[in-house]
Design a protein around this motif. Structure first.
Motif, mmCIF file in Angstrom:
data_model
loop_
_atom_site.group_PDB
_atom_site.id
_atom_site.type_symbol
_atom_site.label_atom_id
_atom_site.label_comp_id
_atom_site.label_asym_id
_atom_site.label_seq_id
_atom_site.Cartn_x
_atom_site.Cartn_y
_atom_site.Cartn_z
ATOM 1 N N ALA A 98 27.564 54.976 33.631
ATOM 2 C CA ALA A 98 26.805 55.525 32.509
ATOM 3 C C ALA A 98 27.595 56.627 31.810
ATOM 4 C CB ALA A 98 25.458 56.058 33.000
ATOM 5 N N GLY A 99 27.678 56.544 30.490
ATOM 6 C CA GLY A 99 28.431 57.517 29.711
ATOM 7 C C GLY A 99 29.884 57.152 29.493
ATOM 8 N N GLN A 100 30.381 56.152 30.210
ATOM 9 C CA GLN A 100 31.769 55.692 30.077
ATOM 10 C C GLN A 100 31.898 54.737 28.892
ATOM 11 O OE1 GLN A 100 34.688 56.194 32.004
ATOM 12 N NE2 GLN A 100 35.702 54.907 30.507
ATOM 13 N N GLN A 101 32.983 54.838 28.151
ATOM 14 C CA GLN A 101 33.261 53.905 27.065
ATOM 15 C C GLN A 101 34.057 52.712 27.586
ATOM 16 O OE1 GLN A 101 35.167 56.261 23.922
ATOM 17 N NE2 GLN A 101 33.239 56.196 22.790
ATOM 18 N N TYR A 102 33.760 51.538 27.004
ATOM 19 C CA TYR A 102 34.429 50.298 27.403
ATOM 20 C C TYR A 102 34.896 49.547 26.165
ATOM 21 C CZ TYR A 102 32.476 51.210 31.990
ATOM 22 O OH TYR A 102 32.173 51.789 33.188
ATOM 23 N N ASN A 103 36.102 49.004 26.274
ATOM 24 C CA ASN A 103 36.649 48.178 25.195
ATOM 25 C C ASN A 103 36.334 46.712 25.462
ATOM 26 O OD1 ASN A 103 37.775 50.294 23.728
ATOM 27 N ND2 ASN A 103 39.714 50.199 24.828
ATOM 28 N N LEU A 104 35.678 46.082 24.494
ATOM 29 C CA LEU A 104 35.394 44.655 24.555
ATOM 30 C C LEU A 104 36.301 43.956 23.553
ATOM 31 C CD1 LEU A 104 33.463 42.313 25.524
ATOM 32 C CD2 LEU A 104 32.212 42.726 23.400
ATOM 33 N N THR A 105 37.117 43.021 24.019
ATOM 34 C CA THR A 105 37.990 42.260 23.134
ATOM 35 C C THR A 105 37.666 40.777 23.248
ATOM 36 O OG1 THR A 105 39.727 42.040 24.810
ATOM 37 C CG2 THR A 105 39.863 43.949 23.357
ATOM 38 N N PHE A 106 37.859 40.055 22.150
ATOM 39 C CA PHE A 106 37.631 38.608 22.144
ATOM 40 C C PHE A 106 38.307 38.004 20.921
ATOM 41 C CE2 PHE A 106 34.104 40.739 20.054
ATOM 42 C CZ PHE A 106 33.894 40.016 18.887
ATOM 43 N N TYR A 107 38.520 36.685 20.978
ATOM 44 C CA TYR A 107 39.029 35.927 19.842
ATOM 45 C C TYR A 107 37.886 35.113 19.246
ATOM 46 C CZ TYR A 107 43.770 37.005 21.414
ATOM 47 O OH TYR A 107 44.923 37.659 21.779
ATOM 48 N N TRP A 108 37.877 35.008 17.911
ATOM 49 C CA TRP A 108 36.813 34.229 17.300
ATOM 50 C C TRP A 108 37.299 33.599 15.996
ATOM 51 C CZ3 TRP A 108 33.519 35.001 12.889
ATOM 52 C CH2 TRP A 108 33.849 36.102 12.093
ATOM 53 N N ALA A 109 36.546 32.572 15.552
ATOM 54 C CA ALA A 109 36.875 31.857 14.317
ATOM 55 C C ALA A 109 35.609 31.202 13.778
ATOM 56 C CB ALA A 109 37.947 30.796 14.584
ATOM 57 N N GLY A 110 35.696 30.701 12.547
ATOM 58 C CA GLY A 110 34.592 29.976 11.934
ATOM 59 C C GLY A 110 34.958 28.509 11.749
ATOM 60 N N ALA A 111 34.008 27.614 12.020
ATOM 61 C CA ALA A 111 34.229 26.178 11.879
ATOM 62 C C ALA A 111 32.938 25.528 11.394
ATOM 63 C CB ALA A 111 34.687 25.575 13.204
ATOM 64 N N GLN A 112 32.990 24.194 11.206
ATOM 65 C CA GLN A 112 31.819 23.468 10.703
ATOM 66 C C GLN A 112 31.636 22.159 11.452
ATOM 67 O OE1 GLN A 112 32.938 23.051 6.617
ATOM 68 N NE2 GLN A 112 32.416 25.155 6.080
ATOM 69 N N GLN A 113 30.381 21.715 11.539
ATOM 70 C CA GLN A 113 30.069 20.475 12.246
ATOM 71 C C GLN A 113 30.491 19.268 11.427
ATOM 72 O OE1 GLN A 113 26.080 20.180 13.756
ATOM 73 N NE2 GLN A 113 26.229 17.969 14.096
#
Length: 240
Positions: free
Chosen positions: A120-135
């Motif tokens: 509690a009170g600690q900062q955390y880095n969240l990283t991820f890769y993302w993109a947009g696509a279509q059906q």
């Protein structure tokens, strides 16, 4: 000798701080989505280890995304790509292997995981890769976005504008969250438009680590430095 011992203690504390900062513990389970069944997640027996969802969210491999597709509650689903008629440059994520595709305008539900081992009170880095696509099978321009929450805090990616039969390309995102407890729910909610032209937000390479050493580690180092300063002043006064 006392001063030398204190210096050694401070050096050890500094090394501990450096170790925590450079080699923080990974908190996400199956962040690359390599452990799971291809298809609509949590439908028809298809599971994605560490993650839950009740929406129109799919696990793809690099080979079935635009060829053959992956099973879902309305039949096999593909995304537009080179193997089904669109030269849009669709490709696997930078980390390779499997990735998640979530419809942002139909049966929308977050992809979630309870993250444990937080402070509690600690900062955390969240990283991820993302993109947009279509059906595949639908036509028209779309928009894609992720809303990401940890506990009661929510942050959003930029909105990607996607052309007809398009693919936006992958990009890396980093958000910083502050934990309010030792366990909190992490969720990714796809948001897209329009409803009649299925917009899919893609996700891979999810990772979360402490942004800085934990507060008690810095406290140890500060105490050690204070003791060294105090000892040095006493030695100086004694010599005088």
């Amino acid at each position: 000798m006392r001063l030398k011992s204190l210096l050694l203690a401070v050096t050890a504390a500094a090394a501990l701080c450096s170790g925590v900062a450079s080699a923080s513990t990974e908190l996400i389970v199956n962040g690359n989505f390599e452990s799971g069944d291809y298809g609509q997640i949590n439908w028809g027996g298809h599971q994605l280890q560490g993650w839950t969802t009740a929406g129109y969210n799919f696990l793809f491999s690099g080979s079935n995304v635009d060829h053959g597709g992956t099973p879902g509650s309305y039949g096999n689903l593909q995304l537009w790509g080179p193997n089904n008629g669109s030269a849009n440059g669709l490709q696997a994520s930078p980390v390779g292997g499997n990735f998640v595709a979530s419809d942002g305008a139909f049966e929308v539900s977050p992809l979630s995981q309870t993250v444990n081992g937080l402070v509690a009170g600690q900062q955390y880095n969240l990283t991820f890769y993302w993109a947009g696509a279509q059906q595949s099978g639908f036509s028209g321009a779309t928009t894609e976005q992720w809303k990401v929450s940890l506990g009661g805090e929510t942050q959003s990616t930029a909105v990607k504008n996607n052309v007809n039969h398009g693919f936006t390309g992958w990009q890396k995102e980093t958000f910083t969250f502050t934990a309010t407890g030792t366990s909190e729910l992490l969720s990714f909610l796809a948001v897209g438009t329009p409803a009649g032209v299925p917009p899919f937000s893609l996700l891979d390479g999810v990772s979360m680590t402490a942004a800085v050493p934990e507060p008690q580690t810095w406290g140890m180092l500060g105490l050690g430095l204070g003791l060294v300063g105090f000892a040095a002043r006493r030695r100086k006064a004694k010599a005088a």
